[in-house]
Design an enzyme around this catalytic site. Structure first.
Site, mmCIF file in Angstrom:
data_model
loop_
_atom_site.group_PDB
_atom_site.id
_atom_site.type_symbol
_atom_site.label_atom_id
_atom_site.label_comp_id
_atom_site.label_asym_id
_atom_site.label_seq_id
_atom_site.Cartn_x
_atom_site.Cartn_y
_atom_site.Cartn_z
ATOM 1 N N VAL A 34 0.817 -1.128 -0.128
ATOM 2 C CA VAL A 34 -0.038 0.032 0.132
ATOM 3 C C VAL A 34 1.038 1.400 0.025
ATOM 4 O O VAL A 34 0.264 2.318 -0.580
ATOM 5 C CB VAL A 34 -0.850 0.120 0.961
ATOM 6 C CG1 VAL A 34 -0.114 0.237 2.525
ATOM 7 C CG2 VAL A 34 -2.286 0.976 1.026
ATOM 8 N N ASP A 35 2.020 1.039 0.546
ATOM 9 C CA ASP A 35 2.998 2.152 0.629
ATOM 10 C C ASP A 35 3.385 2.639 -0.799
ATOM 11 O O ASP A 35 3.217 4.153 -1.024
ATOM 12 C CB ASP A 35 4.214 1.863 1.499
ATOM 13 C CG ASP A 35 5.239 3.045 1.794
ATOM 14 O OD1 ASP A 35 6.369 2.655 2.473
ATOM 15 O OD2 ASP A 35 4.962 4.038 1.338
ATOM 16 N N GLY A 120 0.383 -7.357 5.695
ATOM 17 C CA GLY A 120 0.997 -7.827 4.294
ATOM 18 C C GLY A 120 2.265 -8.370 4.461
ATOM 19 O O GLY A 120 2.880 -9.245 4.958
ATOM 20 N N VAL A 121 3.396 -7.564 4.001
ATOM 21 C CA VAL A 121 4.785 -7.678 4.039
ATOM 22 C C VAL A 121 5.617 -8.066 5.439
ATOM 23 O O VAL A 121 6.232 -8.649 5.770
ATOM 24 C CB VAL A 121 5.526 -6.340 3.539
ATOM 25 C CG1 VAL A 121 7.044 -6.620 3.700
ATOM 26 C CG2 VAL A 121 5.430 -6.460 1.765
HETATM 27 N N1 APR Z 1 -5.447 -0.239 -0.720
HETATM 28 C C1 APR Z 1 -5.686 -0.880 0.591
HETATM 29 N N2 APR Z 1 -5.009 -1.767 0.827
HETATM 30 C C2 APR Z 1 -4.033 -2.222 0.280
HETATM 31 C C3 APR Z 1 -3.829 -1.505 -1.059
HETATM 32 C C4 APR Z 1 -4.291 -0.549 -1.488
HETATM 33 N N3 APR Z 1 -3.883 0.169 -2.763
HETATM 34 N N4 APR Z 1 -2.400 -2.296 -1.356
HETATM 35 C C5 APR Z 1 -2.203 -3.194 -0.628
HETATM 36 N N5 APR Z 1 -3.008 -3.091 0.569
HETATM 37 C C6 APR Z 1 -3.110 -3.984 1.907
HETATM 38 C C7 APR Z 1 -2.374 -5.323 1.601
HETATM 39 O O1 APR Z 1 -3.169 -6.272 0.720
HETATM 40 C C8 APR Z 1 -2.591 -5.646 2.874
HETATM 41 O O2 APR Z 1 -3.977 -6.106 3.484
HETATM 42 O O3 APR Z 1 -2.740 -3.307 2.685
HETATM 43 C C9 APR Z 1 -2.162 -4.105 3.870
HETATM 44 C C10 APR Z 1 -0.695 -4.139 4.127
HETATM 45 O O4 APR Z 1 0.025 -4.736 3.399
HETATM 46 P P1 APR Z 1 1.443 -4.005 2.891
HETATM 47 O O5 APR Z 1 1.332 -2.667 2.061
HETATM 48 O O6 APR Z 1 2.253 -5.244 2.814
HETATM 49 O O7 APR Z 1 2.282 -3.164 4.534
HETATM 50 P P2 APR Z 1 2.651 -4.049 5.733
HETATM 51 O O8 APR Z 1 2.485 -5.289 5.949
HETATM 52 O O9 APR Z 1 2.281 -3.096 6.938
HETATM 53 O O10 APR Z 1 4.178 -3.907 5.409
HETATM 54 C C11 APR Z 1 4.726 -2.565 5.394
HETATM 55 O O11 APR Z 1 5.595 -2.889 3.113
HETATM 56 O O12 APR Z 1 5.211 -1.996 1.366
HETATM 57 C C12 APR Z 1 6.099 -1.951 2.493
HETATM 58 O O13 APR Z 1 7.119 0.147 2.604
HETATM 59 C C13 APR Z 1 6.542 -0.474 3.420
HETATM 60 O O14 APR Z 1 8.278 -1.833 4.457
HETATM 61 C C14 APR Z 1 6.891 -1.328 4.526
HETATM 62 C C15 APR Z 1 6.043 -2.791 4.491
#
Ligand code: APR
Length: 170
Positions: A34-35, A120-121
């Site tokens: 999502v970032d 997610g990640v």
């Molecule tokens: N809208 C809403 N939710 C989203 C979107 C979107 N466009 N894209 C992804 N997601 C969801 C994912 O499916 C998951 O359910 O956001 C949730 C969080 O996943 P991640 O984005 O992987 O975030 P996180 O698990 O907090 O990991 C953060 O990942 O992207 C990198 O820079 C970030 O290092 C940081 C880590």
């Protein structure tokens, strides 16, 4: 407070809430998930502003403009990376939600949309994250009557079901 919390599915970059929350990392310089999506949609000025913020600690939050997004603000919060649940991960995740809502209230944001932080990640177990999120949001909203709506914007149906179940069980 449950009546001010909604669970929806969608892409948070399309949100027209006053503020959307970004599940960032501590550098605040972008990433995947999502970032990456939020930075892509907001455009390069978002990263330019983030560069001035000197990062952010896990569980804390920093606010920027929304630039090309419909949302006026982006609130960036690094969630905890899941290890085994005994390294403060639950408390740090709760702190993300509290920090974001405090910043939203301080900046006059009446509506706030969250993604599912850390599931997610960062591999935080989804059901536990959902329970922590809805409980912390409900508790924190009692302090901020100016925040009239908080939505969890879920990117897939499994995530939406987990948050809907957690809210129903609250
Ligand atoms: N809208 C809403 N939710 C989203 C979107 C979107 N466009 N894209 C992804 N997601 C969801 C994912 O499916 C998951 O359910 O956001 C949730 C969080 O996943 P991640 O984005 O992987 O975030 P996180 O698990 O907090 O990991 C953060 O990942 O992207 C990198 O820079 C970030 O290092 C940081 C880590």
């Amino acid at each position: 407070m449950k009546e001010r919390i909604e669970i929806i599915s969608g892409d948070i970059t399309q949100s027209d809430a006053d503020a959307i929350v970004n599940a960032a990392n501590c550098s605040l310089l972008g990433g995947g998930g999502v970032d990456g999506a939020i930075h892509m949609a907001a455009g390069p000025e978002l990263l330019a502003e983030c560069r001035t913020l000197d990062g952010c600690r896990t569980g804390e939050a920093k606010i920027t403009g929304g630039y090309r997004l419909k949302a006026k603000h982006v609130i960036h919060t690094p969630g905890p990376r899941w290890r085994d649940g005994t390294h403060g991960e639950p408390e740090l995740l709760a702190s993300c939600y509290r920090s974001c809502l405090r910043l939203a209230a301080e900046n006059g944001c009446a509506t706030v949309d969250f993604p599912s932080i850390s599931t997610g990640v960062y591999h935080f177990p989804l059901d536990r994250a959902a329970e922590i999120a809805v409980r912390t949001i409900a508790e924190t909203l009692e302090q901020y009557p100016s925040i009239t709506r908080v939505r969890m914007v879920c990117f897939d149906s499994r995530t939406q079901r987990a948050y809907a179940d957690a809210l129903a069980a609250l």
